[in-house]
Design a protein around this motif. Structure first.
Motif: not given
Length: 373
Positions: A208-216, A234-240, A345-348, A351-355
């Motif tokens: 387990f970790k903290d935080p989980y990033v559900f930016s998808f 609906d986004r089960i692959t991304d969730f897993l 988090e859902t609002e990451r 550009n934090e990821v895209a960079s």
């Protein structure tokens, strides 16, 4: 009139199992062949890079020789796309970074400061207090992405191990790095040490970790738990993928009946490495101590009505929009069921990821076996 026999009817008993065994052998052979191809390519590229380093050091050869070598190799092997000037410099960088190829040797003391369980390192050789990690467990393209971004060898070893363990593509690996994956693993507030035997407690900590990033899920406003559940389903692959290796999805709003009354677990999962059910409760608000009592109730219900004798104790995971670590620690005191508390988090920002990902021009270079500096 007797029914006409089909080819399937004529097959002997046991054929299906035998066929499955053959298919498994073929799949294993293909996988092993792919590993050998990757290992051979890494060895070749490292060897060329080592030769370039040696010539530059011993004979003072400059970049002009590398340019000529690129032209000669490309002319001699026109179907190979890995001998550009840029990629030859990448080979040189690779050889300089890993002088003891095919091994990255990292002191155990440095790895133990990172979120890596001792169990995860048990499969690798230890020599004189250092862990020997094979570089061939990830691809050339993964290595090219890690080298310019992570200078510390122990941290680079962490992402090599996690990429191999989780089967991450290069882009997934880079997005995990951009989201601070290493800083989040094992950081869940939990009571595993007090409620689970060793080594199960150690394995659970790093599952387990903290935080989980559900930016998808995007930047949409998700104010209700049910909205979050629906979008995660609906986004089960991304969730897993975000949950990590070992988690399998059982269902959402999973019904359990206690004393004739229906109760619904937000998300029920099973962890195939921990061999236990995982009850996930979602809260679209800040953590409140009373949430723990409800989670404890659901864990008890799963242990009583769903868990089999072969399963390990059920673990609970409470995911909140935000939390106070001290309140979470206090709330867990006295409970005998294993539980973890984290935020999501859902609002990451994109550009934090895209960079961390290659630009369009860099992507073209990667296709030719190159890497951005």
């Amino acid at each position: 009139m007797k029914p006409e026999k089909t080819q399937k009817n004529l097959l002997p008993d046991g054929y299906a199992d035998w066929k499955n065994e053959i298919e498994h052998k073929i799949e294993s052979a293909k996988f092993n062949a792919a590993l050998h191809v990757n290992a051979d390519m890494l060895e070749l590229y490292w060897s060329i890079g080592r030769d370039i380093l040696d010539k530059q050091k011993e004979s003072g050869w400059g970049t002009q020789v590398v340019e000529q070598l690129s032209k000669d190799l490309t002319g001699r092997f026109p179907d190979d796309k890995g001998y550009s000037i840029r990629n030859l410099h990448n080979m040189r960088r690779f050889a300089a970074a890993y002088p003891d190829f095919p091994i990255l040797q990292v002191p155990l003391a440095e790895l133990e400061r990172l979120p890596i369980s001792r169990h995860a390192l048990s499969g690798f050789n230890e020599v004189d207090g250092s862990v020997r990690i094979p570089l061939t467990i990830i691809s050339w393209y993964h290595h090219l992405s890690l080298l310019p971004k992570i200078k510390n060898e122990a941290e680079r070893a962490f992402y090599i191990l996690e990429t191999c363990k989780n089967g991450w593509s290069r882009d997934v690996m880079l997005s995990k790095y951009a989201c601070g994956y290493m800083e989040s693993v094992g950081k869940t507030i939990n009571n595993f040490k007090d409620t689970l035997p060793s080594p199960q407690s150690d394995l659970a900590k790093y599952a387990f970790k903290d935080p989980y990033v559900f930016s998808f899920l995007g930047t949409m406003a998700l104010h209700h738990e049910r909205d979050i559940e629906n979008h995660l389903a609906d986004r089960i692959t991304d969730f897993l993928l975000e949950m990590g290796q070992g988690f399998s999805y059982i269902g959402r709003q999973y019904n359990v009946v206690v004393d004739g009354e229906d109760y619904y677990i937000d998300i029920l999962m099973y962890h195939v490495k921990l061999h236990c059910y995982v009850v996930v409760e979602l809260k679209a608000v800040e953590f409140m101590p009373e949430f723990v009592s409800k989670l404890n109730f659901y864990i008890s219900a799963v242990d009583e009505y769903i868990k089999s004798p072969e399963d390990k104790p059920t673990i609970g995971l409470l995911l909140c929009r935000s939390k106070s670590n001290k309140k979470a620690e206090f709330a867990l005191r006295g409970f005998t069921q294993p539980m973890g508390i984290a935020q999501y988090e859902t609002e990451r920002l994109f550009n934090e990821v895209a960079s961390a990902l290659p630009s369009i021009d860099e992507e073209d270079l990667f296709l030719d076996g190159f890497s951005a500096d």
